[in-house]
Design a protein around this motif. Structure first.
Motif, short mmCIF file in Angstrom:
data_model
loop_
_atom_site.label_atom_id
_atom_site.label_comp_id
_atom_site.label_asym_id
_atom_site.label_seq_id
_atom_site.Cartn_x
_atom_site.Cartn_y
_atom_site.Cartn_z
N LYS A 39 -13.59 38.18 55.74
CA LYS A 39 -12.80 37.07 56.29
C LYS A 39 -13.43 36.46 57.54
O LYS A 39 -12.81 35.60 58.18
CB LYS A 39 -11.38 37.56 56.62
CG LYS A 39 -10.57 37.94 55.39
CD LYS A 39 -9.13 38.25 55.76
CE LYS A 39 -8.30 38.55 54.51
NZ LYS A 39 -6.89 38.82 54.85
N GLN A 42 -14.03 32.59 57.30
CA GLN A 42 -12.80 31.82 57.49
C GLN A 42 -12.35 31.86 58.94
O GLN A 42 -11.81 30.88 59.46
CB GLN A 42 -11.71 32.37 56.57
CG GLN A 42 -12.01 32.17 55.08
CD GLN A 42 -11.06 32.95 54.20
OE1 GLN A 42 -10.71 34.09 54.52
NE2 GLN A 42 -10.65 32.35 53.09
N PRO A 217 -11.16 29.71 49.93
CA PRO A 217 -10.63 28.60 50.72
C PRO A 217 -11.32 28.52 52.08
O PRO A 217 -11.79 29.53 52.60
CB PRO A 217 -9.15 28.93 50.86
CG PRO A 217 -9.07 30.42 50.69
CD PRO A 217 -10.17 30.77 49.72
N LEU A 219 -9.98 28.02 54.94
CA LEU A 219 -9.18 28.67 55.97
C LEU A 219 -8.24 29.67 55.30
O LEU A 219 -7.74 29.42 54.19
CB LEU A 219 -8.38 27.65 56.78
CG LEU A 219 -9.18 26.62 57.57
CD1 LEU A 219 -8.26 25.56 58.15
CD2 LEU A 219 -9.96 27.29 58.70
N ASP A 220 -8.01 30.77 55.97
CA ASP A 220 -7.10 31.79 55.47
C ASP A 220 -5.67 31.46 55.91
O ASP A 220 -5.42 31.18 57.08
CB ASP A 220 -7.51 33.16 56.01
CG ASP A 220 -6.64 34.27 55.47
OD1 ASP A 220 -6.85 34.67 54.32
OD2 ASP A 220 -5.74 34.73 56.21
N ARG A 221 -4.74 31.50 54.97
CA ARG A 221 -3.37 31.11 55.29
C ARG A 221 -2.73 32.06 56.31
O ARG A 221 -2.00 31.63 57.20
CB ARG A 221 -2.53 31.09 54.01
CG ARG A 221 -2.87 29.94 53.06
CD ARG A 221 -1.89 29.90 51.90
NE ARG A 221 -2.15 28.75 51.04
CZ ARG A 221 -1.43 28.47 49.94
NH1 ARG A 221 -0.41 29.27 49.62
NH2 ARG A 221 -1.73 27.42 49.22
N ASP A 222 -2.99 33.34 56.17
CA ASP A 222 -2.42 34.29 57.12
C ASP A 222 -2.96 34.05 58.53
O ASP A 222 -2.21 34.13 59.52
CB ASP A 222 -2.73 35.72 56.68
CG ASP A 222 -2.02 36.10 55.39
OD1 ASP A 222 -0.98 35.48 55.09
OD2 ASP A 222 -2.50 37.00 54.69
N GLN A 223 -4.24 33.75 58.64
CA GLN A 223 -4.82 33.45 59.94
C GLN A 223 -4.22 32.17 60.53
O GLN A 223 -3.95 32.10 61.73
CB GLN A 223 -6.33 33.31 59.83
CG GLN A 223 -7.06 34.59 59.47
CD GLN A 223 -8.55 34.40 59.30
OE1 GLN A 223 -9.11 33.38 59.72
NE2 GLN A 223 -9.22 35.37 58.69
N LEU A 224 -4.01 31.16 59.68
CA LEU A 224 -3.40 29.92 60.15
C LEU A 224 -1.98 30.15 60.65
O LEU A 224 -1.59 29.63 61.70
CB LEU A 224 -3.40 28.88 59.03
CG LEU A 224 -4.69 28.10 58.80
CD1 LEU A 224 -4.56 27.24 57.55
CD2 LEU A 224 -5.04 27.24 60.00
N ALA A 225 -1.20 30.92 59.89
CA ALA A 225 0.17 31.19 60.30
C ALA A 225 0.20 31.97 61.61
O ALA A 225 1.02 31.69 62.50
CB ALA A 225 0.90 31.96 59.20
N TRP A 228 -0.64 29.62 64.48
CA TRP A 228 0.50 28.75 64.83
C TRP A 228 1.53 29.52 65.66
O TRP A 228 2.09 28.99 66.62
CB TRP A 228 1.13 28.19 63.57
CG TRP A 228 2.35 27.36 63.81
CD1 TRP A 228 3.60 27.58 63.34
CD2 TRP A 228 2.44 26.16 64.60
NE1 TRP A 228 4.47 26.61 63.78
CE2 TRP A 228 3.78 25.72 64.55
CE3 TRP A 228 1.52 25.42 65.32
CZ2 TRP A 228 4.21 24.58 65.21
CZ3 TRP A 228 1.96 24.28 65.99
CH2 TRP A 228 3.29 23.87 65.92
N GLN A 375 3.39 39.02 62.46
CA GLN A 375 3.71 37.60 62.65
C GLN A 375 5.19 37.38 62.89
O GLN A 375 5.58 36.61 63.77
CB GLN A 375 3.26 36.80 61.42
CG GLN A 375 3.53 35.30 61.56
CD GLN A 375 3.17 34.53 60.31
OE1 GLN A 375 2.38 34.98 59.50
NE2 GLN A 375 3.75 33.35 60.15
#
Length: 513
Positions: A39, A42, A217, A219-225, A228, A375
């Motif tokens: 990862k 990403q 992808p 960007l990793d969705r978990d990293q984005l969340a 944020w 998170q």
């Protein structure tokens, strides 16, 4: 204090710290928590998002500084506007080095950051650490006058010896500092990537930039969340950290002379936090984020490190309180002369010493808390931060009306106590592995011999200030030195485990060097 001086010390420094923290902190925290090598690409792409975010945040804050806040006198308006935009541009330029900064931290390459701190001129390292020097006054020593600050300047009402059109452009960090940071990180990393001992997750210079990987992808969705969640948390944390400066700037709770005096004392009192606490906190966050998996029990090694960090940092904070009360007047007298000690500066610095103790404890607790929170826990903490912000604003209004400038520091203490309480509750509820023999939070409790030495040293220092100072400042310093030596002896005798850890760390550093 002239308008130009106040803008340099307060306005532009506040703009720089706000834009930098909001733009970078969330990406840094999210990326440092990545432990899977698959990862890392990403994560690098994610960190590069900080550059456009920095541009947007800096532009928005620059507009706010220029149109929403009160403006300076007409004779410095054009220089002020230029200084605001130069500061915003420097934030964006430095953000371009953040992917390499974060990569270096994640790989524990602390020498990169040290090289920047050693090579950069001292007055460029921190926007708040070195107020502009004052011209020599009559009747004082050159050494004492050369280190006078903006607070003494406001009391003496003398002009700052910097041309106005140059002063604002020397704001929080100049072009030299920003360019130096970028050059050091890019140059060092490119050299390391090409060396045969390269152990980084990137193998060529082209991999330092954002790029797509086939089948994955960007960007990793978990990293984005997670980013944020940290971003929302960062906004609230910045409000709590710099809240008194925002309130002073927006609502003029103190006049300009009082603001200059407060700024000088706050910077002097927080010198230990910048020099000692901040590097420890940065490295502690990296350690916990790499050794403790979010949602998993804390290992024996991590628990012992947390215990030792809390013991060491709380001991440093207690030393600041013990000697700060009796030596604040002497320190301010050496720093700014008799003019600086004539007003409320001594009371401000004494209160700041208590705040330093809370900073020491809160820094370590928050590092551990944010490094291991999941998170949903971060989102819950953010909701609590909203309540803490309301408490801070209310306490600031009440304490400022009652105690003036000291009220800001008391409000900060209330803010820090509430944050410590929240983090303490979270850390106390963390699951521990069976091998953890000593609860980490016991590190906050000083051992009886050390506590007795602290109380004795505080009483002797207070008596020395009453009986020996100011007629014999040298004797007052000698008493403090003897008390400090006795305190060190008590700590060494009572804390053999902590002393051994320091010896091991120093020995390891010497072997590496």
């Amino acid at each position: 204090m002239s308008w130009a001086s106040r803008i340099i010390n307060v306005r532009l420094a506040l703009l720089y710290s706000t834009a930098t923290f909001v733009s970078v902190e969330a990406f840094r925290r999210a990326a440092l928590g990545v432990t899977e090598s698959s990862k890392w690409r990403q994560a690098i792409n994610l960190v590069w998002l900080s550059v456009p975010v920095s541009a947007a945040v800096s532009a928005a804050l620059a507009g706010l500084w220029l149109h929403a806040l009160s403006q300076p006198a007409p004779e410095v308006t054009s220089e002020y506007r230029l200084g605001v935009w130069v500061t915003a541009a420097m934030v964006v330029l430095e953000t371009a080095a953040q992917p390499l900064v974060i990569l270096a931290q994640a790989m524990l390459f602390v020498k990169w950051k040290l090289s920047y701190r050693l090579l950069a001129p001292p007055h460029l390292l921190s926007p708040l650490s070195h107020p502009p020097a004052l011209p020599l006054s009559q009747g004082g020593s050159r050494h004492g006058q050369s280190v006078q600050s903006g607070g003494a300047q406001s009391l003496a009402d003398r002009p700052v010896p910097v041309p106005r059109h140059l002063g604002l452009l020397c704001g929080p960090r100049g072009q030299v500092s920003s360019a130096l940071l970028v050059v050091i990180y890019y140059g060092t990393l490119l050299w390391h990537v090409r060396s045969p001992d390269n152990c980084l997750p990137v193998k060529s210079a082209s991999e330092l930039g954002p790029r797509l990987v086939p089948g994955q992808p960007a960007l990793d969705r978990d990293q984005l969340a997670l980013t944020w969640s940290f971003f929302k948390q960062g906004l609230l944390k910045q409000l709590l950290t710099e809240g008194e400066r925002y309130l002073m700037t927006a609502f003029h709770l103190l006049d300009f002379s009082e603001q200059g005096l407060y700024d000088v004392v706050a910077n002097l009192g927080s010198l230990a936090a910048r020099v000692l606490f901040q590097p420890v906190e940065e490295n502690a966050y990296v350690y916990f984020s790499r050794t403790v998996e979010r949602g998993k029990p804390v290992s024996a090694a991590a628990g012992r490190v947390l215990h030792d960090l809390l013991r060491a940092m709380s001991l440093l904070g207690l030393v600041a309180v013990t000697f700060g009360w009796s030596y604040s007047h002497l320190l301010l007298r050496l720093y700014g002369g008799a003019l600086l000690t004539a007003g409320p500066a001594v009371s401000l610095l004494r209160a700041q010493c208590a705040y330093v103790l809370l900073l020491a404890v809160n820094g370590v607790l928050e590092c551990c808390t944010f490094a291991v929170m999941r998170q949903e826990q971060i989102n819950g903490y953010n909701r609590k931060m909203v309540l803490l912000s309301v408490i801070f604003v209310i306490s600031t209004g009440i304490f400022t009306r009652l105690f003036g400038g000291v009220g800001f520091i008391l409000a900060n203490c209330v803010n820090m106590l509430t944050r410590i309480y929240v983090c303490y509750r979270f850390v106390a509820g963390l699951p521990l592995e069976p091998a953890v023999s000593v609860p980490p939070l016991l590190g906050l409790r000083p051992l009886p011999a050390v506590a007795a030495a602290l109380v004795t040293a505080g009483l002797l220092a207070a008596g020395s200030e009453s009986w020996l100072y100011p007629s014999s400042a040298a004797a007052h310093v000698a008493v403090g030195a003897l008390c400090g030596a006795a305190l060190v002896a008590a700590a060494v005798y009572s804390e053999p485990r902590l002393l051994q850890a320091v010896r091991e760390r120093v020995g390891d550093k010497l072997k590496r060097s």
